[in-house]
Design a protein around this motif. Sequence first.
Motif, PDB file in Angstrom:
ATOM      1  N   ARG B 209       0.821  -1.207   0.000  1.00 45.23           N
ATOM      2  CA  ARG B 209       0.000   0.000   0.000  1.00 45.23           C
ATOM      3  C   ARG B 209       0.859   1.263   0.000  1.00 45.23           C
ATOM      4  O   ARG B 209       0.488   2.287  -0.549  1.00 45.23           O
ATOM      5  CB  ARG B 209      -0.908  -0.022   1.232  1.00 45.23           C
ATOM      6  N   GLN B 210       2.025   1.174   0.640  1.00 45.66           N
ATOM      7  CA  GLN B 210       2.909   2.349   0.743  1.00 45.66           C
ATOM      8  C   GLN B 210       3.291   2.890  -0.624  1.00 45.66           C
ATOM      9  O   GLN B 210       3.516   4.080  -0.776  1.00 45.66           O
ATOM     10  CB  GLN B 210       4.194   2.011   1.505  1.00 45.66           C
ATOM     11  N   LEU B 211       3.384   1.991  -1.613  1.00 45.17           N
ATOM     12  CA  LEU B 211       3.758   2.461  -2.946  1.00 45.17           C
ATOM     13  C   LEU B 211       2.716   3.436  -3.470  1.00 45.17           C
ATOM     14  O   LEU B 211       3.037   4.448  -4.080  1.00 45.17           O
ATOM     15  CB  LEU B 211       3.880   1.285  -3.912  1.00 45.17           C
ATOM     16  N   ILE B 229       3.022   2.003 -11.829  1.00 47.52           N
ATOM     17  CA  ILE B 229       3.175   1.228 -10.603  1.00 47.52           C
ATOM     18  C   ILE B 229       2.434  -0.103 -10.673  1.00 47.52           C
ATOM     19  O   ILE B 229       3.031  -1.168 -10.612  1.00 47.52           O
ATOM     20  CB  ILE B 229       2.737   2.057  -9.382  1.00 47.52           C
ATOM     21  N   PRO B 232       3.618  -2.519 -13.884  1.00 39.17           N
ATOM     22  CA  PRO B 232       4.930  -3.156 -13.708  1.00 39.17           C
ATOM     23  C   PRO B 232       4.971  -4.125 -12.522  1.00 39.17           C
ATOM     24  O   PRO B 232       5.623  -5.154 -12.596  1.00 39.17           O
ATOM     25  CB  PRO B 232       5.880  -1.975 -13.447  1.00 39.17           C
ATOM     26  N   MET B 233       4.242  -3.782 -11.474  1.00 32.27           N
ATOM     27  CA  MET B 233       4.294  -4.648 -10.292  1.00 32.27           C
ATOM     28  C   MET B 233       3.605  -5.986 -10.533  1.00 32.27           C
ATOM     29  O   MET B 233       3.963  -6.988  -9.921  1.00 32.27           O
ATOM     30  CB  MET B 233       3.651  -3.950  -9.080  1.00 32.27           C
ATOM     31  N   HIS B 315       9.083  -7.444 -14.548  1.00 35.43           N
ATOM     32  CA  HIS B 315       9.857  -7.114 -13.356  1.00 35.43           C
ATOM     33  C   HIS B 315       9.818  -8.291 -12.380  1.00 35.43           C
ATOM     34  O   HIS B 315       8.784  -8.603 -11.812  1.00 35.43           O
ATOM     35  CB  HIS B 315       9.276  -5.882 -12.687  1.00 35.43           C
ATOM     36  N   TYR B 316      10.946  -8.960 -12.228  1.00 34.02           N
ATOM     37  CA  TYR B 316      11.022  -9.986 -11.203  1.00 34.02           C
ATOM     38  C   TYR B 316      11.786  -9.416 -10.024  1.00 34.02           C
ATOM     39  O   TYR B 316      12.583  -8.508 -10.165  1.00 34.02           O
ATOM     40  CB  TYR B 316      11.734 -11.235 -11.715  1.00 34.02           C
ATOM     41  N   GLY B 317      11.580  -9.980  -8.871  1.00 32.17           N
ATOM     42  CA  GLY B 317      12.296  -9.499  -7.696  1.00 32.17           C
ATOM     43  C   GLY B 317      11.343  -8.823  -6.766  1.00 32.17           C
ATOM     44  O   GLY B 317      10.339  -8.261  -7.175  1.00 32.17           O
ATOM     45  N   GLY B 318      11.692  -8.907  -5.500  1.00 34.35           N
ATOM     46  CA  GLY B 318      10.768  -8.462  -4.464  1.00 34.35           C
ATOM     47  C   GLY B 318      10.634  -6.964  -4.419  1.00 34.35           C
ATOM     48  O   GLY B 318      11.209  -6.246  -5.214  1.00 34.35           O
ATOM     49  N   GLU B 319       9.844  -6.519  -3.488  1.00 31.11           N
ATOM     50  CA  GLU B 319       9.705  -5.102  -3.248  1.00 31.11           C
ATOM     51  C   GLU B 319      10.960  -4.595  -2.557  1.00 31.11           C
ATOM     52  O   GLU B 319      11.738  -5.373  -2.032  1.00 31.11           O
ATOM     53  CB  GLU B 319       8.503  -4.843  -2.355  1.00 31.11           C
ATOM     54  N   ALA B 320      11.115  -3.332  -2.565  1.00 31.03           N
ATOM     55  CA  ALA B 320      12.261  -2.787  -1.854  1.00 31.03           C
ATOM     56  C   ALA B 320      11.827  -1.552  -1.091  1.00 31.03           C
ATOM     57  O   ALA B 320      10.879  -0.914  -1.445  1.00 31.03           O
ATOM     58  CB  ALA B 320      13.348  -2.416  -2.825  1.00 31.03           C
TER      59      ALA B 320
END
Lengths: 345, 320
Positions: B209-211, B229, B232-233, B315-320
């Motif tokens: 949610r912060q995004l 956002i 891509p997510m 886009h692979y890879g976790g959130e940051a």
Amino acid sequence: MTGIELRGVEKAYGKNPPVIENLDLQIEEGSFTILLGPSGCGKSTILRMIAGLERETAGHIFINGEDMRDVSPGGRGIAMVFQNYALYPTMTVKENIEFGLKNIKTPKQEREARVTEVVKMVGLTNYVNRKPQHLSGGQRQRVALARAIVKKPKVFLMDEPLSNLDAKLRAQIRTDLIELHRNLGATFVYVTHDQVEAMSMGTDIVLLDNGRIRQQGSPGSIYSAPRNLFTAQFIGSPPMNVVKAEDMEYRVDHAPHGTVSLGFRPENAVIVSERNPSERGRALFRGELAAREILGDHAIYKFKTACGSIRAKIMSGSTVEYGEWFVGVDRKYLYYFDEKGDAII
Amino acid sequence: MRDIEKVIDEYITLAIPMPRMAAAEKFLRGTARAATPYIMVAPAILTLCVFVVYPIMYMIWLSAFRWDMIGPKIYVGLGNFIELFSNPDFYLVIGNTFKFMSLSVSISIILALFLAVYLKANTRVNALLQSFIFTPYITSMVSVAFIWAWLMNSEYGLLNFMLGKAGVGGVRWLEDAGAAMYSMILVAVWKGLGYNVIILISAMRAIPRQLYEAAVLDNTKPFRTFFRITLPMISPTLFFLTLMNIIAAFKVFDQIALMTGGGPINATNTLVFDIYQFGFKFYQLGYASAQGVVLMALIAVCTAAYFGALSKRVHYGGEA
Ligand SMILES: Nc1ncnc2c1ncn2[C@@H]1O[C@H](COP(=O)(O)OP(=O)(O)OP(=O)(O)O)[C@@H](O)[C@H]1O
Ligand SMILES: [Mg+2]
């Protein structure tokens, strides 16, 4: 003129009872104000209301004298740094930083200049084309800061921005933030539950408990003149010793009328091997040394006494052996509290 | 990983007595250690071989023969393929298949994206709408085909009745060669949409949610928030979901068989339905197998092209 003002603000989530009721708070322009308090006391809620991410159920919030009720978060002249940074994972460092500028159609030339400057300021020049997932925690933290700084906001809101970092990095970024605040001259509102962060960075501390302000003031005044037991016991490490007056083995005869409990800071205690009856004006406790922590330049001793455990923080000298001791405190270091827990001056 | 290896190692050490490790024992121990993972996956591999690899091999082999299921197999080499590629109907069928695939998948995915954006908020109404939209997916194709065949009946169907009420002339949904394929696409989208919506909603709900809060603070317009956002997510999910949709659409069969039988005049005849017809109606198993080989190649080529074109943008890879 105050930077930020909350007037009679109330917040309730859904149908739950309000977590914040009738809150009045003034945050001075250009101050580094810390919202400090235990977990769940409503710090984040207050910050998010100032940001406009959470809507107050009653009351008004003013920024620079302007009522923010119908102003969108993006229009409040603020920038926020989140605890988990909330960087856009699919964008590079540069894209993250310039995203907000692009949205408000900042001309490319100015945008580039500002991004370059900020990136340099936070020391990320060599990382602009990386995705956040390829950065360390400290670097991500810097990107989050850069993303806020680049907007040149009048107010920075930060919600525990250091809590995901290790102790060393935290200490370093603390000093960086102090410098940043001095350089930018903006208002910082900083949420934390860590009193070390609060004391070291803040120019103004707002101590909260259960959605209410327990005390507001400079770090010095909050430390040396706590107005209630909550403040007294929240600030200081280890916290202030508080004992019930009636439990004391050796009564303090000079306590003001109405005193229910007495407090003193561990750093003001001395450890003596025997009782000196002639010595007046000193509170004295007999106790068994229960634990000792030797921490280099100082040591913390915990005693079991008739009125509960008492801590003493001794700056140097030889190590105290386990056994029975007396803990003494000079009367000028004593604090007195009435039955409601308010300080008696 | 290392832990598992260690455990296996210990297990083998226990299983093989080792008072004095002779060279032979050492060798055995090494071999057992190397073989363990293969032994463990053997059952799965074996099942795969029996039920997947063998039929495929058999199909490829069969495509070189003429066979009516009863008589002897006659070797014809590439004869079936030559016949196939010189048959104009085959190109029509391929065209139909691509038309069905590309339109049904793109409409379904785009519609699902829209619906997911609006239905992702966790409210009671949305939960209800989600289950409505999901129902066709769990309904058997036979019922779906039956209902839609009735709805689309040009004389007493509900659709034309409503069109008539609205003052518009009726459409011969399933009988018109120009309309039938679009009717098939409509039904396919209707049936598969719910699944796509649910998968996309769950992907969207996983976005922190912060995004979105950061985006609001960054003055991002809703449209841009979606494209910069949300999209891509969810790209890994979207990528995979689209691929699954494409493969499923290539293999469409039951809907065609139940609603149009490939007609009118081959207008809705798709590759798998054609294979079925040649194989089990005309008993030309060699020819049908050759078509199967072509289908397999088509799916493989399309999948590879899809991967080549899009996988870099996921886009692979976790959130940051
Ligand atoms: N979205 C929400 N819905 C319902 N209740 C909430 C919500 N957010 C916070 N609360 C409640 O409001 C109170 C204050 O929460 P808040 O997050 O402001 O505390 P905090 O002081 O920031 O705590 P912490 O230091 O743990 O972050 C808590 O009791 C919490 O349970
Ligand atoms: Mg919080």
